[in-house]
Write a protein that holds these residues in place. Sequence first.
Motif, mmCIF file in Angstrom:
data_model
loop_
_atom_site.group_PDB
_atom_site.id
_atom_site.type_symbol
_atom_site.label_atom_id
_atom_site.label_comp_id
_atom_site.label_asym_id
_atom_site.label_seq_id
_atom_site.Cartn_x
_atom_site.Cartn_y
_atom_site.Cartn_z
ATOM 1 N N GLU A 1 31.418 -20.935 19.184
ATOM 2 C CA GLU A 1 31.537 -20.735 17.737
ATOM 3 C C GLU A 1 30.776 -21.791 16.934
ATOM 4 O OE1 GLU A 1 35.476 -22.500 19.249
ATOM 5 O OE2 GLU A 1 34.204 -20.815 19.791
ATOM 6 N N ASP A 2 30.362 -22.888 17.569
ATOM 7 C CA ASP A 2 29.589 -23.919 16.885
ATOM 8 C C ASP A 2 28.134 -23.525 16.675
ATOM 9 O OD1 ASP A 2 31.787 -25.663 16.784
ATOM 10 O OD2 ASP A 2 31.328 -26.459 18.772
ATOM 11 N N TYR A 3 27.624 -22.585 17.470
ATOM 12 C CA TYR A 3 26.203 -22.258 17.353
ATOM 13 C C TYR A 3 25.877 -20.769 17.435
ATOM 14 C CZ TYR A 3 25.997 -21.766 22.447
ATOM 15 O OH TYR A 3 26.199 -21.375 23.735
ATOM 16 N N MET A 4 26.762 -19.948 17.933
ATOM 17 C CA MET A 4 26.432 -18.535 18.147
ATOM 18 C C MET A 4 26.674 -17.682 16.905
ATOM 19 S SD MET A 4 25.010 -17.682 20.933
ATOM 20 C CE MET A 4 25.157 -15.923 20.747
ATOM 21 N N PHE A 5 25.909 -16.611 16.815
ATOM 22 C CA PHE A 5 26.135 -15.568 15.828
ATOM 23 C C PHE A 5 25.601 -14.275 16.417
ATOM 24 C CE2 PHE A 5 21.940 -17.194 14.936
ATOM 25 C CZ PHE A 5 21.185 -16.058 14.703
ATOM 26 N N SER A 6 26.003 -13.151 15.861
ATOM 27 C CA SER A 6 25.571 -11.855 16.370
ATOM 28 C C SER A 6 24.283 -11.421 15.682
ATOM 29 C CB SER A 6 26.648 -10.796 16.141
ATOM 30 O OG SER A 6 27.750 -11.059 16.984
ATOM 31 N N GLY A 7 23.367 -10.897 16.484
ATOM 32 C CA GLY A 7 22.143 -10.325 15.950
ATOM 33 C C GLY A 7 22.304 -8.832 15.759
ATOM 34 N N SER A 8 21.203 -8.159 15.496
ATOM 35 C CA SER A 8 21.263 -6.729 15.191
ATOM 36 C C SER A 8 21.139 -5.841 16.431
ATOM 37 C CB SER A 8 20.161 -6.361 14.199
ATOM 38 O OG SER A 8 18.894 -6.708 14.735
ATOM 39 N N ARG A 9 20.616 -6.374 17.526
ATOM 40 C CA ARG A 9 20.442 -5.559 18.729
ATOM 41 C C ARG A 9 21.713 -5.551 19.579
ATOM 42 N NH1 ARG A 9 15.713 -8.513 18.133
ATOM 43 N NH2 ARG A 9 13.919 -7.254 17.611
ATOM 44 N N LYS A 10 21.808 -4.556 20.433
ATOM 45 C CA LYS A 10 23.000 -4.378 21.264
ATOM 46 C C LYS A 10 23.322 -5.631 22.073
ATOM 47 C CE LYS A 10 24.755 -1.190 24.766
ATOM 48 N NZ LYS A 10 24.450 -0.005 25.567
ATOM 49 N N TRP A 11 22.316 -6.282 22.636
ATOM 50 C CA TRP A 11 22.538 -7.454 23.495
ATOM 51 C C TRP A 11 22.646 -8.762 22.712
ATOM 52 C CZ3 TRP A 11 18.084 -4.482 23.538
ATOM 53 C CH2 TRP A 11 16.972 -5.056 22.956
ATOM 54 N N ALA B 1 27.356 -2.849 30.725
ATOM 55 C CA ALA B 1 26.034 -3.353 30.317
ATOM 56 C C ALA B 1 25.076 -3.297 31.497
ATOM 57 C CB ALA B 1 26.150 -4.779 29.796
ATOM 58 N N THR B 2 23.849 -2.920 31.217
ATOM 59 C CA THR B 2 22.844 -2.859 32.281
ATOM 60 C C THR B 2 22.374 -4.274 32.628
ATOM 61 O OG1 THR B 2 20.956 -2.707 30.791
ATOM 62 C CG2 THR B 2 22.043 -0.626 31.418
ATOM 63 N N GLU B 3 21.689 -4.400 33.754
ATOM 64 C CA GLU B 3 21.143 -5.700 34.156
ATOM 65 C C GLU B 3 20.154 -6.209 33.106
ATOM 66 O OE1 GLU B 3 21.110 -9.046 36.280
ATOM 67 O OE2 GLU B 3 22.343 -7.307 36.786
ATOM 68 N N GLU B 4 19.357 -5.299 32.555
ATOM 69 C CA GLU B 4 18.394 -5.678 31.515
ATOM 70 C C GLU B 4 19.121 -6.201 30.271
ATOM 71 O OE1 GLU B 4 14.648 -3.878 28.946
ATOM 72 O OE2 GLU B 4 15.888 -2.510 30.109
ATOM 73 N N GLU B 5 20.198 -5.536 29.869
ATOM 74 C CA GLU B 5 20.969 -5.983 28.704
ATOM 75 C C GLU B 5 21.600 -7.347 28.954
ATOM 76 O OE1 GLU B 5 22.280 -1.678 26.827
ATOM 77 O OE2 GLU B 5 23.541 -2.611 28.369
ATOM 78 N N ARG B 6 22.099 -7.556 30.159
ATOM 79 C CA ARG B 6 22.685 -8.866 30.505
ATOM 80 C C ARG B 6 21.631 -9.964 30.455
ATOM 81 N NH1 ARG B 6 27.825 -8.199 32.994
ATOM 82 N NH2 ARG B 6 28.195 -6.034 33.543
#
Length: 81
Positions: A6-16, A27-32
């Motif tokens: 929570e100190d540095y992360m935020f959600s982006g617009s893409r699924k991953w 989740a697929t290997e590519e998404e991971r």
Amino acid sequence: EVWKDEDYMFSGSRKWEKYEMPQPANATEEERSKALLWRQRIFYTKCMKHLKRKKKTWTLFIDADEYFTFNYYQTNEEEPW
């Protein structure tokens, strides 16, 4: 100092690019893989900005959760060795 997600992360617009961890079981290997790269990029960016504010002029990144920086002492301090 130790950072938590929570100190540095935020959600982006893409699924991953989502804050939730771990990734969903479906989740697929590519998404991971993309999710890991997203988290590392966010961390590196925040870390570099943090170190710049601390006036660090030299840093070696080894992995997303490991780094090396010099900790100089002041002339009015006792030598650390």
